[in-house]
Write a protein that holds these residues in place. Structure first.
Motif, short mmCIF file in Angstrom:
data_model
loop_
_atom_site.label_atom_id
_atom_site.label_comp_id
_atom_site.label_asym_id
_atom_site.label_seq_id
_atom_site.Cartn_x
_atom_site.Cartn_y
_atom_site.Cartn_z
N ASN A 2 -2.66 17.35 20.50
CA ASN A 2 -3.70 16.49 19.96
C ASN A 2 -3.14 15.73 18.76
OD1 ASN A 2 -6.24 15.38 19.41
ND2 ASN A 2 -6.72 17.05 18.00
N TYR A 3 -3.45 14.45 18.68
CA TYR A 3 -2.91 13.63 17.60
C TYR A 3 -4.05 13.14 16.70
CZ TYR A 3 1.40 13.53 20.32
OH TYR A 3 2.53 13.89 21.02
N PRO A 4 -4.45 13.95 15.72
CA PRO A 4 -5.50 13.51 14.81
C PRO A 4 -5.03 12.35 13.94
CG PRO A 4 -4.50 15.54 14.02
CD PRO A 4 -3.93 15.29 15.39
N LEU A 5 -5.97 11.58 13.46
CA LEU A 5 -5.64 10.48 12.55
C LEU A 5 -5.12 11.07 11.24
CD1 LEU A 5 -5.70 7.40 12.05
CD2 LEU A 5 -8.00 7.72 11.10
N VAL A 6 -4.00 10.53 10.76
CA VAL A 6 -3.36 11.01 9.54
C VAL A 6 -3.32 9.89 8.51
CG1 VAL A 6 -1.25 11.93 8.51
CG2 VAL A 6 -1.95 12.68 10.79
N ALA A 7 -3.88 10.15 7.35
CA ALA A 7 -3.80 9.21 6.23
C ALA A 7 -2.58 9.56 5.39
CB ALA A 7 -5.06 9.27 5.38
N ILE A 8 -1.78 8.55 5.08
CA ILE A 8 -0.61 8.72 4.22
C ILE A 8 -0.87 7.98 2.92
CG2 ILE A 8 1.85 8.31 3.93
CD1 ILE A 8 2.10 8.49 6.96
N VAL A 9 -0.89 8.70 1.82
CA VAL A 9 -1.16 8.12 0.51
C VAL A 9 0.15 8.10 -0.29
CG1 VAL A 9 -2.52 8.26 -1.60
CG2 VAL A 9 -3.50 9.03 0.57
N ILE A 10 0.58 6.90 -0.69
CA ILE A 10 1.84 6.74 -1.42
C ILE A 10 1.55 6.10 -2.77
CG2 ILE A 10 4.20 5.86 -1.33
CD1 ILE A 10 3.78 5.38 1.67
N PRO A 11 1.45 6.88 -3.84
CA PRO A 11 1.30 6.29 -5.18
C PRO A 11 2.58 5.55 -5.57
CG PRO A 11 0.69 8.62 -5.17
CD PRO A 11 1.41 8.35 -3.89
N THR A 12 2.45 4.38 -6.17
CA THR A 12 3.62 3.62 -6.59
C THR A 12 3.42 3.02 -7.97
OG1 THR A 12 2.81 1.62 -5.47
CG2 THR A 12 4.36 3.00 -4.25
N LEU A 13 4.53 2.79 -8.62
CA LEU A 13 4.60 2.00 -9.85
C LEU A 13 6.05 1.58 -10.02
CD1 LEU A 13 3.27 0.82 -12.36
CD2 LEU A 13 3.79 2.95 -13.56
N ASN A 14 6.31 0.30 -9.76
CA ASN A 14 7.66 -0.26 -9.88
C ASN A 14 8.67 0.54 -9.05
OD1 ASN A 14 6.79 -2.28 -11.64
ND2 ASN A 14 7.06 -0.98 -13.43
N GLU A 15 8.42 0.56 -7.74
CA GLU A 15 9.30 1.29 -6.82
C GLU A 15 10.01 0.34 -5.85
OE1 GLU A 15 10.29 4.23 -6.82
OE2 GLU A 15 8.85 5.46 -7.91
N ALA A 16 10.38 -0.84 -6.34
CA ALA A 16 11.00 -1.83 -5.46
C ALA A 16 12.29 -1.33 -4.82
CB ALA A 16 11.27 -3.13 -6.24
N LEU A 17 13.02 -0.48 -5.52
CA LEU A 17 14.28 0.01 -4.98
C LEU A 17 14.09 1.02 -3.86
CD1 LEU A 17 16.41 0.51 -8.24
CD2 LEU A 17 16.66 -1.29 -6.52
N PHE A 18 12.94 1.69 -3.82
CA PHE A 18 12.79 2.83 -2.92
C PHE A 18 11.66 2.69 -1.91
CE2 PHE A 18 14.73 4.44 -6.85
CZ PHE A 18 15.87 5.02 -6.34
N ILE A 19 10.69 1.79 -2.14
CA ILE A 19 9.54 1.73 -1.25
C ILE A 19 9.94 1.29 0.16
CG2 ILE A 19 8.91 -0.62 -1.94
CD1 ILE A 19 6.55 2.30 -0.91
N GLY A 20 10.95 0.43 0.28
CA GLY A 20 11.40 -0.01 1.60
C GLY A 20 11.94 1.14 2.43
N PRO A 21 12.93 1.89 1.92
CA PRO A 21 13.43 3.05 2.67
C PRO A 21 12.34 4.09 2.96
CG PRO A 21 14.99 2.46 0.96
CD PRO A 21 13.78 1.60 0.75
N CYS A 22 11.40 4.25 2.02
CA CYS A 22 10.29 5.19 2.24
C CYS A 22 9.47 4.75 3.45
CB CYS A 22 9.43 5.26 0.99
SG CYS A 22 7.89 6.19 1.20
N LEU A 23 9.05 3.49 3.46
CA LEU A 23 8.23 2.99 4.57
C LEU A 23 9.03 2.99 5.88
CD1 LEU A 23 6.33 0.08 2.81
CD2 LEU A 23 5.39 2.26 3.57
N ASP A 24 10.32 2.68 5.81
CA ASP A 24 11.15 2.72 7.02
C ASP A 24 11.16 4.13 7.63
OD1 ASP A 24 11.81 0.05 6.90
OD2 ASP A 24 13.69 0.38 5.82
N SER A 25 11.22 5.15 6.77
CA SER A 25 11.23 6.52 7.28
C SER A 25 9.88 6.88 7.90
CB SER A 25 11.59 7.51 6.17
OG SER A 25 10.56 7.66 5.22
#
Length: 329
Positions: A2-25
């Motif tokens: 069963n695949y329940p709906l999953v909410a992913i919460v990502i707090p950010t503040l000036n994460e330009a260097l890392f948000i791309g690789p995070c979202l890619d993963s």
């Protein structure tokens, strides 16, 4: 499955260097992508974080940007929980990336036991900069002497524990426990996990659930991070002591012990001898931990690691004392 709906919460503040690789993963997860509700909850970034996230949101409708006027991570989590109806909420960090089966393993484990209130796994650490200090900071976070003995840092066996990073929470537990404490600017996860345990739920660590975190790149940034982490422990020790474990207060005891011997030694001179012995024992332990770390990670850090150990322990302990003594939350 069963695949329940999953909410992913990502707090950010000036994460330009890392948000791309995070979202890619997250895009690379083996969990059905149409069953993910991905929210980047931002506390007012003034770098290119917003621009980068918008690029992803333009391609995928289930990635969205949400403003966080309060800026702090506890508020970001509460906003994300309130903006989704998903039956499972995963709190992820923009400063990390996640194995392709991260979400599926969290969901599968939660489905096995209704008593589980939070599930997470091991957090590997990589250097946040291609420098010797960046590498040393990564090693610091992988040694029990450097950063404590939390299961998610050094654990190799599945077990019930007191906290896990980037956890997955069932909605029913969140509804029962209530929101994270927005009076806490840091340490909110320790307090929240303590509330989960006090409500009768269990927190589960599974080393097969893997994330990778990027360490701080410099000595200054690492010391600053540890001071703020220590300060949050001091606040919790004063306001919610059940959220604090013995390992959290060891650096504060070290700092208080040294200062007490130094100050009161003017009246009781034998305390200066005690201070010397405290430092001797500490440096023997630090050099021993350095030697073991060098055997695992390389001897090029043999000079830096003892200094880094001492610096972050003093910063963490000082922060804990300050957080405990001041009335500010």
């Amino acid at each position: 499955m069963n695949y329940p709906l999953v909410a992913i919460v990502i707090p950010t503040l000036n994460e330009a260097l890392f948000i791309g690789p995070c979202l890619d993963s997250i895009l690379g997860q083996n969990y059905p992508f149409n069953r993910l509700d991905i929210m980047v909850v931002d506390g007012g970034s003034d770098d290119k974080t917003h621009e980068i996230v918008n690029g992803y949101a333009d391609k995928w409708s289930n990635i969205r940007w949400i403003d966080n006027p309060r800026k702090i991570q506890s508020a970001a989590f509460n906003i994300g929980v309130s903006r989704s109806s998903a039956s499972i909420v995963v709190r992820m960090d923009a400063h990390a990336r996640y194995a392709s089966d991260y979400i599926s393993k969290c969901v599968a484990k939660l489905s096995t036991n209704p008593e589980l209130g939070n599930v997470g796994g091991v957090c590997k650490v990589e250097a946040g900069a291609p420098t010797l200090m960046g590498k040393a900071n990564a090693v610091l976070n992988q040694t029990s002497f450097g950063i404590g003995g939390a299961a998610f840092r050094i654990g190799t066996k599945a077990c019930f524990t007191d906290t896990v990073p980037f956890g997955a929470f069932p909605r029913k537990v969140l509804d029962e426990i209530g929101p994270m404490n927005e009076k806490l600017s840091r340490g909110e996860d320790n307090e929240y996990n303590a509330r989960i345990r006090n409500a009768g739920y269990k927190i589960y660590f599974d080393p097969q659930i893997i994330s990778t975190y990027y360490s701080r790149p410099t000595l200054t940034s690492s010391v600053h991070q540890m001071y703020r982490n220590g300060r949050s422990i001091g606040v919790l020790l004063r306001t919610f002591p059940r959220a604090v474990g013995l390992r959290h207060v060891v650096p504060a005891c070290f700092v208080v012990g040294m200062l007490s011997c130094l100050l009161f030694g003017w009246w009781v001179p034998i305390l200066w001898n005690v201070l010397i012995w405290i430092l001797v024992v500490y440096w023997i332990a630090a050099l021993g931990a350095t030697g073991l770390a060098c055997l695992r990670f390389g001897f090029d850090m043999g000079f830096i690691l003892p200094i880094l150990f001492f610096s972050v322990h003093i910063a963490y302990g000082t922060g804990t004392v300050y957080g405990f003594l001041t009335k500010k939350i």
